[in-house]
Design a protein around this motif. Structure first.
Motif, short mmCIF file in Angstrom:
data_model
loop_
_atom_site.label_atom_id
_atom_site.label_comp_id
_atom_site.label_asym_id
_atom_site.label_seq_id
_atom_site.Cartn_x
_atom_site.Cartn_y
_atom_site.Cartn_z
N VAL A 72 0.82 -1.21 0.00
CA VAL A 72 0.00 0.00 0.00
C VAL A 72 0.85 1.26 0.00
O VAL A 72 0.65 2.17 -0.81
CB VAL A 72 -0.96 0.02 1.21
N LEU A 73 1.83 1.31 0.91
CA LEU A 73 2.63 2.52 1.09
C LEU A 73 3.32 3.00 -0.18
O LEU A 73 3.36 4.21 -0.43
CB LEU A 73 3.65 2.29 2.20
N PRO A 74 3.86 2.11 -1.03
CA PRO A 74 4.51 2.60 -2.25
C PRO A 74 3.59 3.39 -3.17
O PRO A 74 4.05 4.25 -3.92
CB PRO A 74 4.99 1.31 -2.93
N TYR A 75 2.29 3.12 -3.10
CA TYR A 75 1.34 3.83 -3.95
C TYR A 75 0.90 5.17 -3.34
O TYR A 75 0.21 5.94 -3.99
CB TYR A 75 0.11 2.96 -4.21
N SER B 150 8.70 14.67 -5.06
CA SER B 150 8.23 16.03 -5.33
C SER B 150 8.48 16.38 -6.79
O SER B 150 9.51 16.03 -7.36
CB SER B 150 8.96 17.02 -4.42
N GLY B 151 7.52 17.04 -7.40
CA GLY B 151 7.65 17.41 -8.80
C GLY B 151 7.08 16.39 -9.76
O GLY B 151 7.35 16.46 -10.97
N SER B 152 6.31 15.44 -9.23
CA SER B 152 5.68 14.43 -10.08
C SER B 152 4.24 14.22 -9.65
O SER B 152 3.89 14.49 -8.50
CB SER B 152 6.45 13.10 -10.01
N MET B 153 3.42 13.75 -10.58
CA MET B 153 2.02 13.49 -10.29
C MET B 153 1.76 11.98 -10.37
O MET B 153 2.20 11.32 -11.32
CB MET B 153 1.12 14.22 -11.30
N PRO B 154 1.01 11.45 -9.40
CA PRO B 154 0.70 10.00 -9.41
C PRO B 154 -0.50 9.72 -10.31
O PRO B 154 -1.60 9.41 -9.83
CB PRO B 154 0.39 9.74 -7.93
N TYR B 155 -0.31 9.78 -11.60
CA TYR B 155 -1.43 9.65 -12.54
C TYR B 155 -2.17 8.32 -12.42
O TYR B 155 -3.42 8.32 -12.46
CB TYR B 155 -0.94 9.87 -13.97
N PRO B 156 -1.50 7.18 -12.29
CA PRO B 156 -2.26 5.93 -12.13
C PRO B 156 -3.18 5.95 -10.92
O PRO B 156 -4.33 5.48 -10.99
CB PRO B 156 -1.16 4.86 -11.99
N GLN B 157 -2.68 6.48 -9.78
CA GLN B 157 -3.51 6.55 -8.58
C GLN B 157 -4.70 7.50 -8.78
O GLN B 157 -5.80 7.24 -8.29
CB GLN B 157 -2.67 7.00 -7.39
N LEU B 158 -4.47 8.61 -9.49
CA LEU B 158 -5.55 9.56 -9.75
C LEU B 158 -6.62 8.94 -10.64
O LEU B 158 -7.83 9.13 -10.42
CB LEU B 158 -5.00 10.83 -10.40
N ILE B 159 -6.18 8.21 -11.65
CA ILE B 159 -7.13 7.54 -12.54
C ILE B 159 -7.94 6.51 -11.77
O ILE B 159 -9.16 6.39 -11.93
CB ILE B 159 -6.39 6.88 -13.72
N LEU B 160 -7.26 5.77 -10.89
CA LEU B 160 -7.95 4.77 -10.07
C LEU B 160 -8.97 5.44 -9.15
O LEU B 160 -10.10 4.95 -8.99
CB LEU B 160 -6.93 3.99 -9.24
N SER B 161 -8.60 6.57 -8.55
CA SER B 161 -9.51 7.29 -7.66
C SER B 161 -10.75 7.78 -8.41
O SER B 161 -11.88 7.55 -7.97
CB SER B 161 -8.79 8.47 -7.01
#
Length: 218
Positions: free
Chosen positions: A16-19, A24-35
């Motif tokens: 869980v924690l790795p996700y 800094s300076g990056s966006m977690p696009y896979p997590q955003l799409i999942l949300s």
């Protein structure tokens, strides 16, 4: 019991924690799409369960659930985990801060899309969604201001479930009941106590603090 707790900690750290952490300076696009997809799936589920109701009715159920969830997590952060937002130091986000950001960003992306495609919301509501997305996006991208932004999320969402509950009461013809009166009193009390108390003080601290960037003050 100790073994179960240890195994849960291992699962949390390894899966869980790795996700919930990123540079800094990056966006977690896979997590955003999942949300965003998760909120869409919840909306689709409400459409099936309450198939006799309108799309707005089902969307407000999703909004009600989002308000409860974000309020609960943000309150847990502010009153138990910390740090207090009043210092306005712009510290790095904790994983639980990122949970709030991902949940909120995904929800607002879903709801903004719904408003544009299905709903008939005003330009003011659309602007509110755009500003909310911008604020959460910057805190997610910069990977800081977790304490401050979750405090703002708590203040913004704490009255949302009451607003949605009032709409449901009106829709079903129970607004003039004693439940409706209690809900209205709770809304006024929550709104006033937060906005004119901790909310106003937090705004003052944010505006006075040199460590906070101008984009966050805006």
């Amino acid at each position: 019991l100790y073994t179960i707790k240890f195994e849960l900690m291992v699962v949390w750290k390894e899966t869980v924690l790795p996700y919930l952490t990123w540079e800094s300076g990056s966006m977690p696009y896979p997590q955003l799409i999942l949300s965003a997809t998760s909120w869409l799936c919840l909306y689709k589920l409400t459409r099936k369960v309450w198939h006799n109701q309108s799309p707005e009715y089902c969307c407000r159920i999703v909004t009600f659930f989002h308000g409860l969830l974000v309020t609960a997590i943000s309150a847990f952060i502010q009153f138990y985990i910390g740090p207090a937002p009043w210092a306005c130091t712009g510290d790095q986000n904790l994983p639980i801060h990122n949970v709030v950001f991902l949940l909120s960003l995904g929800y607002f992306l879903f709801d903004l899309s719904w408003c544009c495609l299905v709903g008939s919301e005003s330009a003011t509501m659309l602007a509110h969604h755009v500003v909310s997305i911008a604020g959460f996006s910057y805190a997610t991208y910069a990977h800081k201001y977790g304490a401050e932004v979750t405090a703002v999320a708590l203040g913004g969402e704490i009255t949302n479930p009451m607003v949605q509950f009032r709409w449901f009461l009106k829709h079903h013809g129970h607004y003039d009941s004693w439940i409706g009166k209690i809900n209205d009193h709770l809304f006024v009390a929550s709104f006033g106590l937060w906005r004119f108390g901790p909310g106003s003080y937090l705004l003052y601290r944010l505006l006075q603090c040199d460590e906070v960037e101008l984009v966050m003050k805006a």
